[in-house]
Design an enzyme around this catalytic site. Structure first.
Site, PDB file in Angstrom:
ATOM      1  N   GLU A 168       1.062  -1.659   0.079  1.00 41.99           N
ATOM      2  CA  GLU A 168       0.028   0.057  -0.185  1.00 41.99           C
ATOM      3  C   GLU A 168       0.220   1.172  -0.379  1.00 41.99           C
ATOM      4  OE1 GLU A 168      -3.573  -0.036   2.309  1.00 41.99           O
ATOM      5  OE2 GLU A 168      -4.094  -1.744   1.519  1.00 41.99           O
TER       6      GLU A 168
ATOM      7  N   GLU B  21      -5.339  -8.431  -0.153  1.00 44.47           N
ATOM      8  CA  GLU B  21      -6.001  -7.986   1.652  1.00 44.47           C
ATOM      9  C   GLU B  21      -7.305  -8.058   0.499  1.00 44.47           C
ATOM     10  OE1 GLU B  21      -4.720  -5.016   3.507  1.00 44.47           O
ATOM     11  OE2 GLU B  21      -2.899  -6.111   3.577  1.00 44.47           O
TER      12      GLU B  21
HETATM   13  C1  PNW Z   1      -4.825  -1.962   5.191  1.00 44.10           C
HETATM   14  N1  PNW Z   1      -8.601   3.237   4.012  1.00 44.10           N
HETATM   15  O1  PNW Z   1      -4.642  -0.756   5.384  1.00 44.10           O
HETATM   16  C2  PNW Z   1      -3.248  -1.960   5.480  1.00 44.10           C
HETATM   17  O2  PNW Z   1      -2.758  -2.618   4.350  1.00 44.10           O
HETATM   18  C3  PNW Z   1      -3.399  -3.027   6.674  1.00 44.10           C
HETATM   19  O3  PNW Z   1      -2.115  -3.427   7.651  1.00 44.10           O
HETATM   20  C4  PNW Z   1      -4.937  -2.856   7.328  1.00 44.10           C
HETATM   21  O4  PNW Z   1      -4.590  -3.703   9.018  1.00 44.10           O
HETATM   22  C5  PNW Z   1      -6.017  -3.248   6.779  1.00 44.10           C
HETATM   23  O5  PNW Z   1      -5.850  -2.433   5.046  1.00 44.10           O
HETATM   24  C6  PNW Z   1      -7.191  -2.883   7.418  1.00 44.10           C
HETATM   25  O6  PNW Z   1      -7.244  -1.728   7.308  1.00 44.10           O
HETATM   26  C7  PNW Z   1      -5.650   0.025   4.950  1.00 44.10           C
HETATM   27  O7  PNW Z   1      -8.974   4.064   4.443  1.00 44.10           O
HETATM   28  C8  PNW Z   1      -6.175   1.109   6.078  1.00 44.10           C
HETATM   29  O8  PNW Z   1      -8.894   2.789   2.651  1.00 44.10           O
HETATM   30  C9  PNW Z   1      -6.913   2.426   5.518  1.00 44.10           C
HETATM   31  C10 PNW Z   1      -7.686   2.468   4.706  1.00 44.10           C
HETATM   32  C11 PNW Z   1      -7.339   1.365   3.374  1.00 44.10           C
HETATM   33  C12 PNW Z   1      -6.316   0.152   3.522  1.00 44.10           C
END
Ligand code: PNW
Length: 500
Positions: free
Chosen positions: A206, A406
């Site tokens: 990400e 994911e």
């Molecule tokens: C991802 N959004 O984070 C990460 O790769 C993980 O470590 C995390 O635990 C997982 O998704 C769940 O949150 C994100 O706001 C954080 O769109 C925020 C967003 C998307 C992914």
């Protein structure tokens, strides 16, 4: 049967429910047209050899933050700063996975996973960011990989899931043009040590989350308002400086690809795991689909698009103007180093859109105020994104292999009296999203595997331990693990290689 009398054995029986004979329905059915078998709906089958896995990351589960020579990461520093994390939670202990990894591998085996995506903590391997590797740090991942292989689970390793060694942040972090080179050196060493057993490496997880989130703060639009996301190191840079950070991140990816190719065993596969922003057509007509494909390309200009095309889009550079990143043609060549696969984290539509006569050719359709979100408020429900995201990765860039690295949701789980976790909304979410993913594979989109986020509840960054994403419930006081009902759903899906 009331919910309180619902036992584990009942859950086990659910898997066998398809064998139930529809005897009472046959009399009417025989007299009319042939009917679908109530107990055996048409299988929504995935291609053979499909990887069914779960994912985690080092800082979110390992704990042991200062053991066996590990150096501090920017997330140690950030979480130790009062006010940054909900309830003052930290990853100091987290899931204590560093000491309980064998139990955790057994859990995965228990619900039939044949793959696992984990990340390696850079400051465990290089406590000082660079220099000579820490043998004890490497040892942990050696033991983990061996345990996985013994359980018949294919290891997929991510090299950077945001826990930069603090010493490198002290030198400017991703603002510093030397960091990509340091990352590539670290990636090369890990590939050299693990690629005899790990066949798939993800460079970076990400890009947008740790660059925008960490160096400026990012905003996510939902129906009920805008959410602000912040991450370590918690800076607020000017737009031009942020664009340079983004550039260094994709450059780091490209240089790491080169290092993995140079140091890894022949046949080692490499790609990234990015949260591609997918635009979803609200109505599926050819013109709306085309518009959304173009919107997807532009929405990812500084990340996936430049990594797969080797150039920044004209619109991105024009819009950035004087804030555009500074780069050389050699940078672009490195950034677009050929990959074996594309990994995408897909949770929600970035936005819905329809075609428009006006530039840029599409019109964003905002989420309705009452558009449902999951327990984690940024996750607007939109299962079709798991069809369109891989579809556009194939149609825009001709990807030959795609992994969903994911997908999942948080819930407000609790263990019921008799020891079961009734996460009905996660089962609903999984079935809806996987149905769309199956639709993509049936269309010939080359999706090779699905990694559910997450194996178990863990440290959910700024939200601390409150947002539970696991198939397995974790009591953070006792470290007791309890598979949720969604783990039974996952097991049945993996066993059939079809949506359960
Ligand atoms: C991802 N959004 O984070 C990460 O790769 C993980 O470590 C995390 O635990 C997982 O998704 C769940 O949150 C994100 O706001 C954080 O769109 C925020 C967003 C998307 C992914």
């Amino acid at each position: 049967m009331s919910a309180t009398h619902f036992t584990r054995r009942d859950v086990g029986k659910l898997a066998g429910a398809a064998t139930m004979a529809a005897s009472s329905a046959t009399t009417a059915g025989a007299q009319t047209a042939p009917r679908a078998d109530m107990a055996r709906p048409a299988p929504r089958q995935f291609p053979s050899g499909f990887f069914w896995g779960t994912g985690t990351s080092s800082y979110q589960i390992e704990g042991a933050w200062n053991e066996d020579g590990k150096g501090p990461s920017i997330w140690d520093t950030y979480a130790h700063t009062p006010g940054k994390i909900k309830n003052g939670d930290t990853g100091d202990i987290a899931n204590d996975h560093y000491h309980r990894y064998k139990d955790d591998v057994a859990l995965m085996k228990g619900f039939g996973a044949n793959a696992y995506r984990f990340s390696i903590a850079w400051p465990r391997i290089f406590p000082n960011g660079t220099g000579s590797p820490n043998a004890k740090g490497l040892d942990f991942y050696n033991r983990l990989v061996d345990e996985l292989l013994a359980a018949g689970i294919a290891p997929f390793a991510t090299l950077y899931h945001w826990d930069l060694p603090q010493v490198l942040q002290d030198k400017g972090g991703w603002q510093n043009r030397d960091i990509p080179k340091a990352f590539a050196d670290y990636a090369g060493i890990v590939a050299e040590k693990l690629s005899d057993r790990v066949r798939h490496f993800f460079t970076i997880n990400e890009f947008r989350s740790f660059t925008d989130g960490g160096y400026r703060g990012a905003e996510v639009q939902t129906g009920s308002g805008v959410l602000r996301l912040e991450a370590a190191p918690g800076l607020k840079l000017a737009p031009g400086d942020l664009n340079q950070v983004r550039h260094h991140a994709v450059l780091g990816h490209g240089m790491a690809v080169q290092a993995i190719r140079a140091k890894g065993k022949a046949g080692t596969k490499v790609g990234f795991a990015d949260n591609l922003h997918a635009t979803v057509p609200l109505i599926e007509t050819p013109e709306h689909i085309k518009a959304c494909q173009a919107a997807t390309r532009e929405a990812n200009a500084p990340f996936v698009t430049v990594m797969l095309e080797g150039k920044y889009t004209d619109a991105y550079l024009k819009e950035a103007g004087k804030d555009a990143p500074r780069f050389s043609p050699e940078d672009l060549k490195l950034i677009a180093s050929p990959l074996d696969f594309v990994g995408i984290n897909v949770y929600k539509p970035n936005f819905y859109a329809l075609a428009s006569d006006q530039a840029p050719g599409w019109r964003e359709i905002p989420f309705a105020k009452s558009h449902p979100t999951m327990f984690n408020r940024w996750l607007s429900l939109g299962p079709e994104c798991l069809y369109w995201a891989p579809k556009f990765v194939q149609s825009l860039w001709g990807a030959q292999e795609i992994f969903i690295t994911e997908n999942g949701c948080a819930s407000d789980d609790a263990v019921a009296n008799e020891g079961t976790v009734y996460d009905t909304e996660r089962v609903m979410f999984l079935r809806a999203y996987l149905t769309q993913l199956q639709r993509a594979t049936a269309d010939g989109v080359p999706v090779k595997g699905y990694f559910h986020w997450s194996l178990m509840d863990n440290f959910e960054w700024s939200w601390g331990f409150g947002d539970r994403f696991g198939l397995v419930y974790v009591d953070f006081k006792t470290q007791k693990r309890t598979p949720k009902l969604s783990a039974s759903f996952f097991r049945e899906t993996a066993r059939r290689n079809a949506v359960a």
